[in-house]
Design a protein around this motif. Sequence first.
Motif, PDB file in Angstrom:
ATOM      1  N   MET A  14      52.644  32.720  32.212  1.00  0.00           N
ATOM      2  CA  MET A  14      51.461  33.022  31.414  1.00  0.00           C
ATOM      3  C   MET A  14      50.974  31.988  30.868  1.00  0.00           C
ATOM      4  O   MET A  14      51.704  31.045  30.454  1.00  0.00           O
ATOM      5  CB  MET A  14      51.805  34.078  30.457  1.00  0.00           C
ATOM      6  CG  MET A  14      51.897  35.528  30.865  1.00  0.00           C
ATOM      7  SD  MET A  14      50.242  36.208  31.956  1.00  0.00           S
ATOM      8  CE  MET A  14      49.255  36.354  30.702  1.00  0.00           C
ATOM      9  N   LEU A  15      49.542  31.717  30.801  1.00  0.00           N
ATOM     10  CA  LEU A  15      49.003  30.637  30.071  1.00  0.00           C
ATOM     11  C   LEU A  15      49.300  30.917  28.479  1.00  0.00           C
ATOM     12  O   LEU A  15      49.498  31.905  27.912  1.00  0.00           O
ATOM     13  CB  LEU A  15      47.477  30.483  30.327  1.00  0.00           C
ATOM     14  CG  LEU A  15      47.048  30.252  31.763  1.00  0.00           C
ATOM     15  CD1 LEU A  15      45.725  30.473  32.046  1.00  0.00           C
ATOM     16  CD2 LEU A  15      47.733  28.772  31.966  1.00  0.00           C
TER      17      LEU A  15
ATOM     18  N   ASP B 208      32.170  36.104  41.163  1.00  0.00           N
ATOM     19  CA  ASP B 208      32.719  34.896  41.248  1.00  0.00           C
ATOM     20  C   ASP B 208      34.470  34.954  41.231  1.00  0.00           C
ATOM     21  O   ASP B 208      35.211  34.576  42.045  1.00  0.00           O
ATOM     22  CB  ASP B 208      32.375  33.546  40.554  1.00  0.00           C
ATOM     23  CG  ASP B 208      31.215  33.078  41.112  1.00  0.00           C
ATOM     24  OD1 ASP B 208      30.729  33.372  41.967  1.00  0.00           O
ATOM     25  OD2 ASP B 208      30.559  32.298  40.321  1.00  0.00           O
ATOM     26  N   PHE B 209      34.790  35.567  39.988  1.00  0.00           N
ATOM     27  CA  PHE B 209      36.155  35.542  39.738  1.00  0.00           C
ATOM     28  C   PHE B 209      36.639  37.159  39.539  1.00  0.00           C
ATOM     29  O   PHE B 209      35.821  37.813  39.047  1.00  0.00           O
ATOM     30  CB  PHE B 209      36.524  35.029  38.388  1.00  0.00           C
ATOM     31  CG  PHE B 209      36.117  33.587  38.439  1.00  0.00           C
ATOM     32  CD1 PHE B 209      36.548  32.552  39.523  1.00  0.00           C
ATOM     33  CD2 PHE B 209      35.070  33.082  37.579  1.00  0.00           C
ATOM     34  CE1 PHE B 209      36.120  31.275  39.402  1.00  0.00           C
ATOM     35  CE2 PHE B 209      34.972  31.613  37.684  1.00  0.00           C
ATOM     36  CZ  PHE B 209      35.293  30.707  38.367  1.00  0.00           C
ATOM     37  N   LYS B 210      37.777  37.397  40.208  1.00  0.00           N
ATOM     38  CA  LYS B 210      38.203  38.798  40.190  1.00  0.00           C
ATOM     39  C   LYS B 210      38.878  39.043  38.704  1.00  0.00           C
ATOM     40  O   LYS B 210      39.849  38.109  38.520  1.00  0.00           O
ATOM     41  CB  LYS B 210      39.076  39.150  41.448  1.00  0.00           C
ATOM     42  CG  LYS B 210      39.366  40.754  41.354  1.00  0.00           C
ATOM     43  CD  LYS B 210      40.146  41.046  42.545  1.00  0.00           C
ATOM     44  CE  LYS B 210      40.758  42.548  42.401  1.00  0.00           C
ATOM     45  NZ  LYS B 210      42.005  42.604  43.269  1.00  0.00           N
TER      46      LYS B 210
ATOM     47  N   GLN C 160      48.837  31.935  36.981  1.00  0.00           N
ATOM     48  CA  GLN C 160      47.430  31.494  36.377  1.00  0.00           C
ATOM     49  C   GLN C 160      47.445  30.047  36.405  1.00  0.00           C
ATOM     50  O   GLN C 160      46.454  29.367  36.231  1.00  0.00           O
ATOM     51  CB  GLN C 160      46.968  31.965  35.219  1.00  0.00           C
ATOM     52  CG  GLN C 160      46.168  33.603  35.545  1.00  0.00           C
ATOM     53  CD  GLN C 160      44.941  33.292  36.434  1.00  0.00           C
ATOM     54  OE1 GLN C 160      44.222  32.471  35.936  1.00  0.00           O
ATOM     55  NE2 GLN C 160      44.904  34.277  37.243  1.00  0.00           N
TER      56      GLN C 160
ATOM     57  N   ARG D 278      46.105  28.246  39.415  1.00  0.00           N
ATOM     58  CA  ARG D 278      44.599  28.490  39.462  1.00  0.00           C
ATOM     59  C   ARG D 278      43.805  27.711  38.397  1.00  0.00           C
ATOM     60  O   ARG D 278      42.732  27.033  38.720  1.00  0.00           O
ATOM     61  CB  ARG D 278      44.336  29.923  39.118  1.00  0.00           C
ATOM     62  CG  ARG D 278      43.128  30.326  39.294  1.00  0.00           C
ATOM     63  CD  ARG D 278      42.635  31.779  39.318  1.00  0.00           C
ATOM     64  NE  ARG D 278      41.069  32.098  39.196  1.00  0.00           N
ATOM     65  CZ  ARG D 278      40.708  32.409  38.037  1.00  0.00           C
ATOM     66  NH1 ARG D 278      41.418  32.484  36.963  1.00  0.00           N
ATOM     67  NH2 ARG D 278      39.276  32.505  38.019  1.00  0.00           N
TER      68      ARG D 278
ATOM     69  N   LEU E  53      41.195  30.414  43.684  1.00  0.00           N
ATOM     70  CA  LEU E  53      39.789  29.989  42.407  1.00  0.00           C
ATOM     71  C   LEU E  53      39.474  31.271  42.184  1.00  0.00           C
ATOM     72  O   LEU E  53      38.839  31.486  41.229  1.00  0.00           O
ATOM     73  CB  LEU E  53      38.932  29.099  43.335  1.00  0.00           C
ATOM     74  CG  LEU E  53      39.412  27.687  43.564  1.00  0.00           C
ATOM     75  CD1 LEU E  53      38.027  26.995  44.102  1.00  0.00           C
ATOM     76  CD2 LEU E  53      39.272  27.092  42.219  1.00  0.00           C
ATOM     77  N   ARG E  54      39.003  32.189  43.361  1.00  0.00           N
ATOM     78  CA  ARG E  54      38.334  33.518  42.948  1.00  0.00           C
ATOM     79  C   ARG E  54      39.371  34.545  42.215  1.00  0.00           C
ATOM     80  O   ARG E  54      38.950  35.757  42.048  1.00  0.00           O
ATOM     81  CB  ARG E  54      37.721  34.205  44.349  1.00  0.00           C
ATOM     82  CG  ARG E  54      36.755  33.393  44.634  1.00  0.00           C
ATOM     83  CD  ARG E  54      35.966  34.052  45.887  1.00  0.00           C
ATOM     84  NE  ARG E  54      34.869  33.529  46.371  1.00  0.00           N
ATOM     85  CZ  ARG E  54      33.492  33.670  45.858  1.00  0.00           C
ATOM     86  NH1 ARG E  54      33.266  34.379  44.812  1.00  0.00           N
ATOM     87  NH2 ARG E  54      32.607  33.172  46.410  1.00  0.00           N
ATOM     88  N   ASN E  55      40.395  34.126  42.145  1.00  0.00           N
ATOM     89  CA  ASN E  55      41.643  34.878  41.539  1.00  0.00           C
ATOM     90  C   ASN E  55      42.028  36.323  42.094  1.00  0.00           C
ATOM     91  O   ASN E  55      42.243  37.415  41.792  1.00  0.00           O
ATOM     92  CB  ASN E  55      40.920  35.490  40.203  1.00  0.00           C
ATOM     93  CG  ASN E  55      42.367  35.533  39.101  1.00  0.00           C
ATOM     94  OD1 ASN E  55      43.275  35.055  39.170  1.00  0.00           O
ATOM     95  ND2 ASN E  55      41.774  36.464  38.081  1.00  0.00           N
ATOM     96  N   HIS E  56      41.886  36.203  43.684  1.00  0.00           N
ATOM     97  CA  HIS E  56      42.240  37.080  44.323  1.00  0.00           C
ATOM     98  C   HIS E  56      43.870  37.034  44.804  1.00  0.00           C
ATOM     99  O   HIS E  56      44.262  36.017  44.886  1.00  0.00           O
ATOM    100  CB  HIS E  56      41.455  37.223  45.506  1.00  0.00           C
ATOM    101  CG  HIS E  56      39.940  37.458  45.599  1.00  0.00           C
ATOM    102  ND1 HIS E  56      39.116  37.347  46.606  1.00  0.00           N
ATOM    103  CD2 HIS E  56      39.410  38.159  44.543  1.00  0.00           C
ATOM    104  CE1 HIS E  56      37.908  37.641  46.098  1.00  0.00           C
ATOM    105  NE2 HIS E  56      38.220  38.208  45.178  1.00  0.00           N
TER     106      HIS E  56
ATOM    107  N   THR F 237      41.699  40.232  36.238  1.00  0.00           N
ATOM    108  CA  THR F 237      43.201  40.649  36.450  1.00  0.00           C
ATOM    109  C   THR F 237      43.388  41.677  35.752  1.00  0.00           C
ATOM    110  O   THR F 237      42.636  42.246  35.106  1.00  0.00           O
ATOM    111  CB  THR F 237      44.087  39.605  35.879  1.00  0.00           C
ATOM    112  OG1 THR F 237      43.770  39.041  34.562  1.00  0.00           O
ATOM    113  CG2 THR F 237      43.983  38.039  36.577  1.00  0.00           C
TER     114      THR F 237
ATOM    115  N   SER G 281      41.089  30.660  32.395  1.00  0.00           N
ATOM    116  CA  SER G 281      41.664  29.742  33.276  1.00  0.00           C
ATOM    117  C   SER G 281      40.625  28.628  33.532  1.00  0.00           C
ATOM    118  O   SER G 281      40.742  27.625  34.032  1.00  0.00           O
ATOM    119  CB  SER G 281      42.323  30.025  34.389  1.00  0.00           C
ATOM    120  OG  SER G 281      43.178  30.790  34.350  1.00  0.00           O
TER     121      SER G 281
ATOM    122  N   PRO H 278      47.622  36.904  41.026  1.00  0.00           N
ATOM    123  CA  PRO H 278      46.787  36.370  39.838  1.00  0.00           C
ATOM    124  C   PRO H 278      47.615  36.619  38.558  1.00  0.00           C
ATOM    125  O   PRO H 278      47.341  35.645  37.547  1.00  0.00           O
ATOM    126  CB  PRO H 278      45.613  37.228  39.885  1.00  0.00           C
ATOM    127  CG  PRO H 278      45.628  37.508  41.405  1.00  0.00           C
ATOM    128  CD  PRO H 278      46.907  37.683  42.121  1.00  0.00           C
ATOM    129  N   ASN H 279      48.162  37.703  38.461  1.00  0.00           N
ATOM    130  CA  ASN H 279      48.613  37.962  37.099  1.00  0.00           C
ATOM    131  C   ASN H 279      50.033  36.894  36.723  1.00  0.00           C
ATOM    132  O   ASN H 279      50.190  36.932  35.494  1.00  0.00           O
ATOM    133  CB  ASN H 279      49.200  39.376  37.036  1.00  0.00           C
ATOM    134  CG  ASN H 279      48.188  40.427  36.754  1.00  0.00           C
ATOM    135  OD1 ASN H 279      47.130  39.992  36.528  1.00  0.00           O
ATOM    136  ND2 ASN H 279      48.232  41.692  37.282  1.00  0.00           N
TER     137      ASN H 279
END
Lengths: 535, 279
Positions: free
Chosen positions: A1-2, A330-332, B82, B85, B45-48, A334, A158, B78-79
């Motif tokens: 994780m960030l 653009d971004f899904k 990151q 990404r 990039l799209r977090n898929h 989470t 991110s 994605p989870n």
Amino acid sequence: MLYKQGLTIILSGSLPNSTSFDLAEFWKCFIQVQRSIPQTLNVDNILAHSFSVNQHELIKLVYNPNVFIEEKPPSPQKNILMAASLNNSQDGKNNFLKPKTSHSDLKHLILDITSRSKALNLLTKIPNEETSKRVLILDWTALTYRKKNTREICVDASLPEDYVYMEYNKNIDFGYYDDWIFTSWNLAKEFISFEDFSTAFVKKRCAGALDLESIEWPWGYNQSVLRSLFFIEKLTDITSSVKKYAFAVHRRFVHRDFFSRVFYKLATLLLTILDGPIISAETSFLAHPQFSLKTRKIVSGKIDRSKLAKAFVASKPLIKDNLRLLTANDFKLTSVSGQLIAPQKIILIVDLDIGQSKDNFLKNIEGFLLPLKKVFIIKRHKIFEITIGKRGKVEKQKILNILELRLDKKLMLIRDRIGAPSNKSLPIVFLNSFSEQNFCDDWSYLNALLKFFVFTNKRLVLFSDSVYGKRVKEFPFLKSVKKPQELSLQNMVLSSLFFAYMAESISDSGKFKVSELRPAQNFCSISGKQIFTGI
Amino acid sequence: MTKFRRSVSLAIPDGVSDLLRLEDFIVKRKPFSFVRFSDGEIEILRNHNLSIMKNFTEYRGRFFKNNFPTFDQKSFHPNSQQFIRRDLLATALFKNEFYFKGVPARHNGMLADREFMLRLHGGADSNITFSDLFMNSNFLMARERFFPSVFSNFEKIAVIGNWRSELKGPLAEALLIKIPDNFFSNYSEVLMDTYFQLKTLPEFSLVLASASSLSNILGYRLHVSRPDLTFIDVGTSLNDLLGLSVVSRRYHQLRNAHGFKEKIKMMNFRFSKGYKLRW
């Protein structure tokens, strides 16, 4: 994780007066903001400014800002208002695509921009802690600004810090949407001068002294009439509905059989047509090198927020160079997206099923995201009174034994144990059908609903699809029920006053009447939305 | 309505001229970086969720069969990933005069992704080109003109490639920096290890990268810290010189179609929708 980064939320603008106007947009925006902020960002500060008077209590309850300034709106300068009429006359033949700028529109526009600058000024007055690097700038009703197309904010932890993120306007040649801006602390301060820029812009426009050549306005192409149709508000609604169905087809037909492939391809084709990029010098290259760009004087026509925002960005190289335009798709998101802002403290009463265990419930209680002042668990002939500590852990547990299994006795005992008068102002959430693993499917909505419940002094809100009522505009999915009825215990939110009434009037079969409520206190129901898994 | 019309001519990316432009930089010894964003990078990039595993690919929520070799396998969740990404986004947003980005285009059927990349880049400019710059209709030109020119202009060459790689031909003397299969699982370690090896390369070296998303991230980091290096993300276009599967992509056969059947297949490929680079 960030690692967790700090986020400062800056809210500004004018709020509708709740006595004359409903606050639906305000509540929708609050729900959406909570859904959009990822858990990897820590909301450190909320700074707010408003030109609405008498909304202090509401703002405090909903956002609980660290700094909040509320002031009377200044009277607009005469020449700014004049700009509206001049602006309209300059347009000459106003066609149906170019509505006029009214005095009122312009006044609100300047007030909103001034309010934003004042809110941003608060950034200079609080210490910039090392952790609080990110800033989200919003209007109170940001996400419902263009009412029909409610959008999400693109807040993604991110994304690199030193950029300015704004929403992409598909019709980019006509302006930038600045309903929300996600950026760094330092770049956010650059937006303070938006107020000075806008007033100067409007004044110059009024005096006819606006030097178009001095503004580095990105050149756009001359839109065809057919393409322009896509930007008429009503048609935009239709296209967004069609898109919604096309996306649904995409999700449904993911298999490789013949029909799935056909439907998938048809939906793709439809989306390609509807989502086809606007060819602009700013985002795309042209399809054919021989095709030259025909540009129009974009600063003509109606002065609106998006044009001012674009002109302002063009005048600020630091913002312009670091500007990135994003869309909600653009971004899904989470599964860890969304967090509660100023979560509402509640008293929780749960009526456990035979199959549910108290220990299991308490083991998962940390997953209950709202702060719990007190919890009462009803399990057959026992009531457990539980005090939850600051970290969401069980601090104290008391067993209240009752000899009788009568429901009214149990509820009356709880009523007496609710205790301190300060507790009596808290909403009571009563649950008898829920999942211990998940509790709630939409915490952001529930938090907003509880705040709405407290602010509007509601008595009872049922989570039921079987109670029919009239849709209330003030809050999404809420229905007002006038007809007196006999109800059974179910998932609901109650005021302590109504809980006391219910405890006294409930029958052995677990039914209570709501006919005692005065007409002004119609009870409400939430239908068409699943909130507690298990319903 | 008051109109203010002006004609402005804009150039659009063209596969051949963009390749020649990069070749010009090589000949004039001007260091530059070229990174490619293909469908895999766009998905991250799209977090898929993205999975390219043995025999199946998960892409945009759909599952496909594949016959990609083991070294092409990767998965992004994605989870939990990151970090990758975040670094990839930094690469996609970065702009510099000598930093070129290849993005998907019309011939890939990814117009929405082209626009997405352009928005992340901050609008279109001459630093944007095709992600397939060395592939499809450009493959033969890249292999017969561009890369020979590259090899002849650099003495010191480093190649980032899969651990199975065995450098051949003009790359036989180059330094190979190996990366493991599906490096996403130990990303930070692989990134640091590779980056420090590259950072100490002699001045004005050439780096050829065939390391999926790692190429993008390294290309950006090196461009910032070692602007003297020339960095080219070659994708799978030099697979044969890396000793990897010679025909893992359709365009590889353009140079390897010997039999009649294969020649017919290639003819068919040349007339297919995705062959010619189109903006």
